[in-house]
Design a protein around this motif. Structure first.
Motif, short mmCIF file in Angstrom:
data_model
loop_
_atom_site.label_atom_id
_atom_site.label_comp_id
_atom_site.label_asym_id
_atom_site.label_seq_id
_atom_site.Cartn_x
_atom_site.Cartn_y
_atom_site.Cartn_z
N CYS A 170 0.79 -1.13 -0.09
CA CYS A 170 -0.05 0.13 0.02
C CYS A 170 0.71 1.10 0.18
N THR A 171 2.19 1.03 0.28
CA THR A 171 3.02 2.22 0.21
C THR A 171 3.71 2.31 -1.18
N ALA A 172 3.37 1.29 -2.03
CA ALA A 172 4.24 1.17 -3.31
C ALA A 172 3.81 2.65 -4.22
N ALA A 173 4.83 3.16 -4.82
CA ALA A 173 4.79 4.39 -5.67
C ALA A 173 3.76 3.82 -6.73
N ASN A 174 2.87 4.78 -7.04
CA ASN A 174 1.79 4.55 -7.87
C ASN A 174 2.09 5.35 -9.32
N ARG A 175 2.58 6.68 -8.76
CA ARG A 175 2.35 7.65 -9.59
C ARG A 175 3.72 8.60 -9.65
N PHE A 176 4.36 8.33 -10.86
CA PHE A 176 5.87 8.95 -10.72
C PHE A 176 5.76 10.52 -11.34
N PRO A 211 7.78 -6.56 -15.00
CA PRO A 211 8.10 -5.04 -14.71
C PRO A 211 7.64 -4.27 -15.76
N SER A 212 7.02 -3.04 -15.94
CA SER A 212 6.46 -2.30 -16.68
C SER A 212 6.47 -0.76 -16.57
N VAL A 213 6.92 0.03 -17.62
CA VAL A 213 6.82 1.32 -17.42
C VAL A 213 6.04 2.07 -18.52
N LEU A 214 5.11 2.74 -17.93
CA LEU A 214 4.37 3.66 -18.77
C LEU A 214 4.72 5.01 -18.94
N ALA A 215 4.99 5.75 -19.94
CA ALA A 215 5.36 7.06 -19.92
C ALA A 215 4.10 7.84 -20.75
N ASN A 216 4.33 9.31 -20.26
CA ASN A 216 3.00 10.36 -20.94
C ASN A 216 1.68 9.68 -20.37
N VAL A 217 1.63 9.32 -19.12
CA VAL A 217 0.14 9.00 -18.58
C VAL A 217 -0.53 10.22 -18.54
N LEU A 230 -4.11 6.65 -12.28
CA LEU A 230 -3.40 7.55 -11.50
C LEU A 230 -4.42 7.80 -10.52
N SER A 231 -5.67 7.25 -10.11
CA SER A 231 -6.48 7.27 -9.30
C SER A 231 -6.62 5.96 -8.30
N THR A 232 -6.33 4.94 -9.01
CA THR A 232 -6.28 3.55 -8.32
C THR A 232 -5.07 3.06 -8.37
N GLU A 233 -5.06 2.21 -7.08
CA GLU A 233 -3.67 1.50 -6.73
C GLU A 233 -3.49 0.28 -7.94
N VAL A 234 -2.53 0.54 -8.59
CA VAL A 234 -2.25 -0.61 -9.63
C VAL A 234 -1.91 -2.10 -9.04
N PHE A 235 -1.12 -1.91 -7.75
CA PHE A 235 -0.60 -3.04 -6.81
C PHE A 235 -0.01 -4.30 -7.57
N GLY A 236 0.76 -3.50 -8.47
CA GLY A 236 1.76 -4.51 -9.33
C GLY A 236 2.92 -3.64 -9.99
N PRO A 237 3.64 -4.42 -10.69
CA PRO A 237 5.19 -3.71 -11.16
C PRO A 237 5.12 -2.85 -12.29
N VAL A 238 4.20 -1.89 -12.14
CA VAL A 238 3.78 -0.94 -13.28
C VAL A 238 4.25 0.47 -12.82
N ALA A 239 4.98 1.22 -13.44
CA ALA A 239 5.47 2.40 -12.94
C ALA A 239 4.72 3.42 -14.06
N ALA A 240 3.90 4.40 -13.74
CA ALA A 240 3.16 5.17 -14.43
C ALA A 240 3.98 6.58 -14.36
N VAL A 241 4.42 7.07 -15.38
CA VAL A 241 5.47 8.32 -15.28
C VAL A 241 4.69 9.67 -15.92
N ILE A 242 4.66 10.88 -15.19
CA ILE A 242 4.07 11.77 -15.73
C ILE A 242 5.08 13.14 -15.44
N PRO A 243 5.15 13.84 -16.62
CA PRO A 243 6.04 14.98 -16.54
C PRO A 243 5.57 16.11 -15.66
#
Ligand code: ADP
Length: 493
Positions: free
Chosen positions: A300-306, A381-387, A394-407
């Motif tokens: 529950c502490t996992a980074a969800n939105r970068f 392990p997954s990376v999503l850019a320009n979310v 961005l509003s729901t915990e993904v609870f998995g190895p997916v990093a969503a990145v937003i500038p």
């Protein structure tokens, strides 16, 4: 003859005992009267490992009877004795760290390195609260009017119902049991139906370490609503401590309201991870990997939105992809695995849905983004850019190895984005400007903010959330006070 499961490590160590798979009530392992059992799956293979007893509401009340019968003697047990027992639990757990870690991996799927870390963290709650048990200090003052003394004594709150999730099956149990016992309370633990074996092993370790009968009782059930509902409507129960989803937390708070039961709630999170232009890139990546990939994101502490500032954004994404692509996904018991199995099929479905939604709104998949075929609940392990704003991830915990990145451009804008959620558990900030980092930490609506760190959990620190992430704190002296009532005695002498 009690049912049991023999967990043998990959090195052939069968552990100190076969793990009882029944219900622990009043110091005895007992089968469910109904004879019903719950199958426990290995998420890495989808095969059944064993089964555990499935309690009915009547057995929940039998556990309350046992906790009630033990309550007076445990509350009267000298704090030093309670401390000694908790310390014995710490040493017993650490002596079996590898065995317990492999057990956690078997039923939860996480990588063995994560499981080893969990056992050490879990055992630490026993040690910390052994130290706290003898430091439950009261207060004494003269009333402002001078007429009397104000004496405050901390007393055990009473019988506690402890409900834990599957993502940290050892640590979430000890984080509740240890302070409850230190404070002088007896308890009933209701582990998650996916991962009861670890809790059963910890309970047996505690029994063997000298925890008296009835002080810790364990009830597994496939029907937690009625079982926990009846326990919460028993007038002898005075405390509820829950870790799980916000949705279930709300249901439990409503039930606890009927008898005005003190409730500690560790609920969902949606942690933002902010990287400012002036951050040390390598340190930020190292922290990001911990905050995102510990437990493969099932925290529950996992980074969800970068949220990453424009000047460092492209370099951050490139390096994150680089490091995450090097992480090996696979069965947790295989030594090289860094990203183990998710808990179940529903977890994979949820991740797939959130990724598909983000992509349909314009996100780019830079890495991963597709579950492999075959047995086992794996997601890479997954990376999503320009979310894009409005994406569900961005509003729901993904609870998995997916990093969503937003500038982002302006740090103040990043704080607003970080706060744009009903959750407020953990947040992370990376900057070399400590003054600005501390200012942002004050402005971020979260119970815990890590500055230039990817990990917040510590038995000695108050863990908990604001807004809809929860009520109360676990760990530290604050966690102990959740199991105490302040008794005020007005006295003249
Ligand atoms: P998750 O979505 O992570 O599985 P849940 O909140 O559903 O989280 O589950 C966390 C814990 O709450 C588990 O031990 C589960 O059995 C328990 N639980 C689920 N529903 C209820 C309920 N209605 N009453 C009491 N406990 C519940």
């Amino acid at each position: 003859m009690t049912n049991s499961f023999t967990c043998t490590t990959t090195e052939g160590h069968a552990g100190p005992f076969a793990i009882p798979t029944d219900l622990l009530i009043g110091g005895q392992w007992v089968a469910a009267v109904s004879g019903k059992r719950i199958d426990i799956l290995d998420p890495a293979t989808e095969t059944v490992l064993t089964s555990v007893a499935d309690a009915s509401p009547a057995e929940g009340i039998a556990a309350v009877d046992a906790a009630s019968a033990a309550a007076r003697a445990w509350a009267a047990t000298p704090p030093r004795k309670r401390a000694d027992i908790l310390l014995a639990c710490f040493h017993a757990m650490m002596a079996e760290q590898e065995w317990l870690a492999q057990l956690i991996t078997l039923e939860n799927g996480k990588a063995l390195a994560d499981a080893r870390g969990e056992v050490a963290h879990a055992a630490e709650f026993f040690r910390w609260y052994a130290e706290e048990a003898v430091r439950i200090n009261g207060e004494l003052s003269v009333s402002p009017g001078g007429a009397n003394r104000i004496m405050v004594q901390y007393q055990p709150i009473g019988i506690a119902l402890l409900i834990t999730p599957w993502n940290f099956p050892a640590a979430m149990a000890t984080r509740k049991i240890a302070p409850a016992l230190a404070a002088g309370c007896t308890c009933i633990l209701k582990p998650a139906e996916e991962t009861p074996l670890t809790a059963l092993a910890v309970a047996e370790i505690m029994r063997r370490a000298g925890v008296p009968a009835g002080v810790v009782n364990v009830i597994n059930t496939s029907d937690p609503g009625p079982v926990c509902g009846d326990i919460l409507h028993d007038p002898r129960v005075r405390k509820l401590s829950f870790t799980g989803s916000t949705e279930v937390g709300r249901i439990l708070l409503r039930q606890a309201a009927d008898q005005v039961i003190s409730s500690s709630m560790e609920l969902g999170g949606n942690a933002p991870f902010l990287v400012l232009d002036d951050a040390d890139l390598d340190e930020a990546i190292e922290g990001a990997l911990v905050a995102k990939m510990r437990n493969a994101g099932e925290a529950c502490t996992a980074a969800n939105r970068f949220y990453v500032q424009r000047g460092i954004h492209d370099a951050f994404v490139a390096k994150l992809v680089d490091h995450m692509s090097a992480m090996k996904m696979g069965p947790g018991l295989e030594g090289a695995t860094q990203c183990g199995a998710m808990i179940n099929r529903a977890a994979i479905d949820k991740i797939e849905h959130l990724v598909a939604d983000a992509v349909s709104r314009g996100a780019e998949i830079k890495l991963g983004g597709r579950a492999p075929a075959g047995a086992g609940f794996f997601y890479p392990p997954s990376v999503l850019a320009n979310v894009q704003p409005g994406s569900e991830i961005l509003s729901t915990e993904v609870f998995g190895p997916v990093a969503a990145v937003i500038p982002f451009d302006d740090p103040q804008e990043a704080v607003s984005l970080a706060n744009a959620t009903e959750y407020g558990l953990a947040a992370y900030v990376y900057t070399n400007d400590l003054k600005r980092g501390l200012q942002m930490a004050e402005q971020i609506e979260a119970g815990m903010v890590a500055i230039n760190r990817g990990l917040v959990s510590d038995a000695a620190a108050p863990f908990g959330g604001v807004k809809q992430s929860g009520l109360g704190r676990e760990g530290s002296h604050h966690g102990l006070l959740e199991y105490c009532e302040a008794k005020y005695i007005a006295v003249s002498w």
